[in-house]
Design a protein around this motif. Structure first.
Motif, PDB file in Angstrom:
ATOM      1  N   LYS A   1       0.801  -1.214   0.000  1.00  0.00           N
ATOM      2  CA  LYS A   1       0.000   0.000   0.000  1.00  0.00           C
ATOM      3  C   LYS A   1       0.839   1.273   0.000  1.00  0.00           C
ATOM      4  O   LYS A   1       0.332   2.361  -0.196  1.00  0.00           O
ATOM      5  N   ARG A   2       2.136   1.139   0.272  1.00  0.00           N
ATOM      6  CA  ARG A   2       3.037   2.281   0.213  1.00  0.00           C
ATOM      7  C   ARG A   2       4.442   1.787  -0.087  1.00  0.00           C
ATOM      8  O   ARG A   2       4.769   0.615   0.121  1.00  0.00           O
ATOM      9  N   SER A   3       5.267   2.672  -0.599  1.00  0.00           N
ATOM     10  CA  SER A   3       6.647   2.297  -0.902  1.00  0.00           C
ATOM     11  C   SER A   3       7.516   2.519   0.325  1.00  0.00           C
ATOM     12  O   SER A   3       7.195   3.336   1.190  1.00  0.00           O
ATOM     13  N   ALA A   4       8.606   1.781   0.395  1.00  0.00           N
ATOM     14  CA  ALA A   4       9.563   1.933   1.491  1.00  0.00           C
ATOM     15  C   ALA A   4      10.701   2.820   1.010  1.00  0.00           C
ATOM     16  O   ALA A   4      11.196   2.648  -0.102  1.00  0.00           O
ATOM     17  N   ASN A   5      11.102   3.782   1.834  1.00  0.00           N
ATOM     18  CA  ASN A   5      12.248   4.604   1.443  1.00  0.00           C
ATOM     19  C   ASN A   5      13.531   3.893   1.858  1.00  0.00           C
ATOM     20  O   ASN A   5      13.505   2.828   2.492  1.00  0.00           O
ATOM     21  N   LEU A   6      14.658   4.475   1.511  1.00  0.00           N
ATOM     22  CA  LEU A   6      15.939   3.820   1.766  1.00  0.00           C
ATOM     23  C   LEU A   6      16.232   3.657   3.256  1.00  0.00           C
ATOM     24  O   LEU A   6      16.866   2.696   3.666  1.00  0.00           O
TER      25      LEU A   6
END
Length: 214
Positions: free
Chosen positions: A46-51
């Protein structure tokens, strides 16, 4: 519907890793200091993961960060190619990495790295900061491999710091670059030598510039 499914491959990988380790999302939340709701949304696409998320997940789950980065869809091959081009400066590559990975809002620049170095200059003048460099530098070298131009520069800086070759001001600058290298929470996580240590190289360059001015 497609817009609601982001990085599903990462979610499946995280779910598999959690199952293999008999770890709940709540436990991962406690270890990574990322709230459970965010972890759930990443796992469910449902959402992207940042670094920063990926770095903490890799640390807690004890897996190579490069695996998570690739699963999340970051353009590793494209970034590697750019890193080999002589006409690309470190800052150019850093900006390209974050823009192409929807991370432009992180405002990666020399100014951000300079801010971190300024904080480390203060910290390195404490007994705790100095001991962290002396105790952790060798371990960091073992984890990244002891070859390459950046490593050679770091070794030279460490030798000067260890021997106390310089004024207190110079040693504080040198120490700040060493701490930036040692501490894993960089502007760019240390997931891949060619890219993850670009900001460390910039930190060394900035420290060298400060020493030259001095």
């Amino acid at each position: 519907m497609a817009k609601d499914i982001i990085n599903l491959s990462l979610g499946l990988l995280l779910r598999k890793l959690l199952k293999e380790r008999s770890m709940s999302m709540r436990k991962l939340s406690e270890l990574s200091e990322i709230d459970t709701a965010t972890i759930s949304r990443v796992i469910n696409g449902k959402r992207s993961a940042n670094l920063q998320h990926l770095e903490r997940f890799a640390c807690c789950l004890e897996v190579p960060l490069a695996d998570l980065v690739e699963a999340a869809g970051y353009p590793i091959e494209q970034i590697q190619e750019k890193s080999l081009l002589k006409n690309h400066t470190y800052v150019d590559i850093l900006q390209d990495v974050f823009v192409s990975s929807d991370m432009a809002d992180q405002n990666v620049s020399e100014a951000v790295i300079e801010q971190k170095l300024a904080k480390y200059e203060q910290y390195v003048q404490t007994v705790e900061g100095k001991n962290e460099i002396l105790n952790e530098f060798g371990k960091k070298l073992e984890s990244v491999g002891s070859i390459g131009p950046l490593i050679s520069q770091m070794k030279d800086l460490y030798k000067k710091f260890h021997l106390g070759n310089g004024t207190p001001y110079e040693l504080a600058i040198i120490g700040s670059a060493l701490l930036y290298f040692i501490i894993p929470l960089d502007v760019i996580p240390d997931y891949l030598f060619a890219i993850g240590y670009l900001d460390d190289a910039i930190a060394v360059q900035l420290a060298s510039n400060s020493l030259a001015k001095n």
